[in-house]
Design a protein around this motif. Structure first.
Motif, mmCIF file in Angstrom:
data_model
loop_
_atom_site.group_PDB
_atom_site.id
_atom_site.type_symbol
_atom_site.label_atom_id
_atom_site.label_comp_id
_atom_site.label_asym_id
_atom_site.label_seq_id
_atom_site.Cartn_x
_atom_site.Cartn_y
_atom_site.Cartn_z
ATOM 1 N N HIS A 1 0.846 -1.204 0.000
ATOM 2 C CA HIS A 1 0.000 0.000 0.000
ATOM 3 C C HIS A 1 0.875 1.245 0.000
ATOM 4 O O HIS A 1 0.624 2.207 -0.746
ATOM 5 N N GLY A 2 1.915 1.237 0.824
ATOM 6 C CA GLY A 2 2.815 2.383 0.890
ATOM 7 C C GLY A 2 3.537 2.635 -0.422
ATOM 8 O O GLY A 2 3.698 3.789 -0.843
ATOM 9 N N ARG A 3 3.967 1.550 -1.099
ATOM 10 C CA ARG A 3 4.655 1.713 -2.388
ATOM 11 C C ARG A 3 3.714 2.314 -3.437
ATOM 12 O O ARG A 3 4.122 3.188 -4.205
ATOM 13 N N VAL A 4 2.477 1.841 -3.462
ATOM 14 C CA VAL A 4 1.508 2.369 -4.428
ATOM 15 C C VAL A 4 1.265 3.850 -4.176
ATOM 16 O O VAL A 4 1.283 4.674 -5.103
ATOM 17 N N THR B 1 5.997 1.262 -12.016
ATOM 18 C CA THR B 1 5.118 0.133 -11.715
ATOM 19 C C THR B 1 5.691 -0.614 -10.521
ATOM 20 O O THR B 1 6.821 -1.105 -10.577
ATOM 21 N N VAL B 2 4.933 -0.674 -9.431
ATOM 22 C CA VAL B 2 5.451 -1.242 -8.188
ATOM 23 C C VAL B 2 4.760 -2.548 -7.791
ATOM 24 O O VAL B 2 5.134 -3.179 -6.806
ATOM 25 N N THR B 3 3.754 -2.943 -8.552
ATOM 26 C CA THR B 3 3.069 -4.200 -8.257
ATOM 27 C C THR B 3 2.413 -4.688 -9.548
ATOM 28 O O THR B 3 2.723 -4.200 -10.634
ATOM 29 N N SER B 4 1.528 -5.646 -9.441
ATOM 30 C CA SER B 4 0.833 -6.179 -10.615
ATOM 31 C C SER B 4 -0.652 -6.297 -10.306
ATOM 32 O O SER B 4 -1.055 -6.381 -9.135
ATOM 33 N N LEU C 1 -2.539 5.739 -10.796
ATOM 34 C CA LEU C 1 -2.889 4.530 -10.048
ATOM 35 C C LEU C 1 -2.768 3.306 -10.948
ATOM 36 O O LEU C 1 -2.220 2.275 -10.536
ATOM 37 N N ALA C 2 -3.267 3.426 -12.178
ATOM 38 C CA ALA C 2 -3.164 2.310 -13.122
ATOM 39 C C ALA C 2 -1.701 1.990 -13.434
ATOM 40 O O ALA C 2 -1.311 0.819 -13.504
ATOM 41 N N ALA C 3 -0.886 3.033 -13.613
ATOM 42 C CA ALA C 3 0.532 2.816 -13.899
ATOM 43 C C ALA C 3 1.233 2.137 -12.729
ATOM 44 O O ALA C 3 2.074 1.249 -12.912
ATOM 45 N N ALA C 4 0.890 2.542 -11.507
ATOM 46 C CA ALA C 4 1.538 1.981 -10.320
ATOM 47 C C ALA C 4 1.252 0.488 -10.158
ATOM 48 O O ALA C 4 2.117 -0.273 -9.709
ATOM 49 N N VAL C 5 0.041 0.070 -10.511
ATOM 50 C CA VAL C 5 -0.319 -1.343 -10.352
ATOM 51 C C VAL C 5 -0.050 -2.140 -11.625
ATOM 52 O O VAL C 5 -0.333 -3.346 -11.676
#
Length: 326
Positions: free
Chosen positions: A19-22, A209-212, A67-71
């Motif tokens: 959550h913090g990374r996002v 991008t920090v997650t999937s 938000l989309a880019a981060a996930v």
């Protein structure tokens, strides 16, 4: 949580880091609005949708795309207008002359993050088409169901100032949004930072991008196991019941809204690094989750009452559970 293994401290710690990374990476594009980003991330991990009521130019599109880019997911923006058709949102069947077959052409809702810009400018039929997908996560065309991606979050916007040519969202449709919030203007220092030439503010292409999507979906499912003690559940119910009994409201909190509140406090508690919910979590999220679902009486509106003020009064008079060991 009877019959289900509760979320462990290690799992909560892992979620808090995610959550913090996002939030951190989205904030590189949307400066000075960490509280709003945290709230929207909570809604995403709780499996819900967000209604942003804000004036143009405050970063709504930047928030959705970042938000989309981060996930690592897909993002689409739909500009709602009076002539927008339901099929423009959900998709339609078309004839393929090469194969001679009818095939489905997916609409913009088949994305992980959908920005529904000025949703109240579209006709009721188009609004309903989007809101049905938000609830069912499925589009049915010619009797065939098509499932939208997971995770799937709609960030819809409304301009609270300009109401010409708009179609008000009915209360039953507002109830589909897990929470409502506003971005607002940045404070002085952050706005100067945004204005500075060469600033990375608004640069969605630079968001890491920090997650999937798969990890986000897995974490969303896991959060159902976060412990919510019986006194907390009764506290949530008491708050909802108090809104229904308040003479200033002609529509109080629905059972669906209270379930949404529980989902939100689970995600919020985990984001704080706790494997259990405390009353402060409920108090923090009551207004963004419940306020837009309430309806004031005409007398209350004329008296200058607000839904947020009513909720503040409700929280002040509902007894808070005593601390217990989690």
């Amino acid at each position: 949580m009877t019959g289900v293994e509760a979320l462990s401290e290690a799992e909560v710690a892992s979620f808090r880091m995610l959550h913090g990374r996002v939030v951190d990476t989205v904030e590189t594009a949307l400066r000075g609005k960490r509280a709003v980003v945290e709230l929207v991330a909570v809604a995403m991990f709780a499996g819900g949708h967000v209604l942003l009521e804000d004036v143009p130019g405050t970063g709504k599109t930047t928030l959705a795309r970042s938000l989309a880019a981060a996930v690592g997911g897909s993002s689409r923006r739909v500009q709602f207008t009076p002539d927008l058709l339901p099929s423009d949102v959900t998709g339609t069947s078309i004839y393929d002359p090469q194969s001679g077959e009818i095939r489905f052409r997916a609409g913009p809702v088949f994305s992980n993050v959908v920005l529904a810009d000025e949703i109240n400018r579209a006709a009721a039929k188009t609004q309903s088409a989007l809101l049905e997908v938000m609830e069912e996560h499925t589009v049915t065309v010619d009797g065939v169901g098509h499932t939208v991606p997971d995770p799937f979050i709609v960030i819809a916007t409304q301009n609270p100032i300009d109401l010409d040519g708009t179609y008000r969202l009915p209360e039953a449709q507002l109830d589909r949004f897990l929470l409502r919030t506003t971005i607002g203007y940045p404070d002085g220092e952050h706005e100067v930072d945004v204005l500075r030439p060469g600033s990375g503010a608004g640069a969605v292409s630079a968001v890491a991008t920090v997650t999937s999507p798969e990890e986000v979906a897995a974490q969303t499912r896991a959060l159902y196991r976060l412990h919510v003690a019986e006194p907390i559940l009764r506290y949530v119910r008491a708050v909802g019941a108090a809104t229904r009994d308040d003479h200033r409201l002609r529509l109080g909190a629905s059972t669906r809204s209270l379930r949404g509140l529980v989902r939100c406090v689970q995600a919020y508690a985990a984001a704080q690094g706790r494997h259990y919910v405390v009353p402060n979590d409920v108090q923090r999220l009551v207004t963004p989750v419940l306020a837009h679902r309430l309806m004031l009486t005409r007398e209350a509106m004329l008296a200058g009452e607000t839904r947020e003020g009513v909720l503040d009064d409700v929280l002040a008079r509902v007894e808070v559970p005593r601390p217990t060991s989690a």
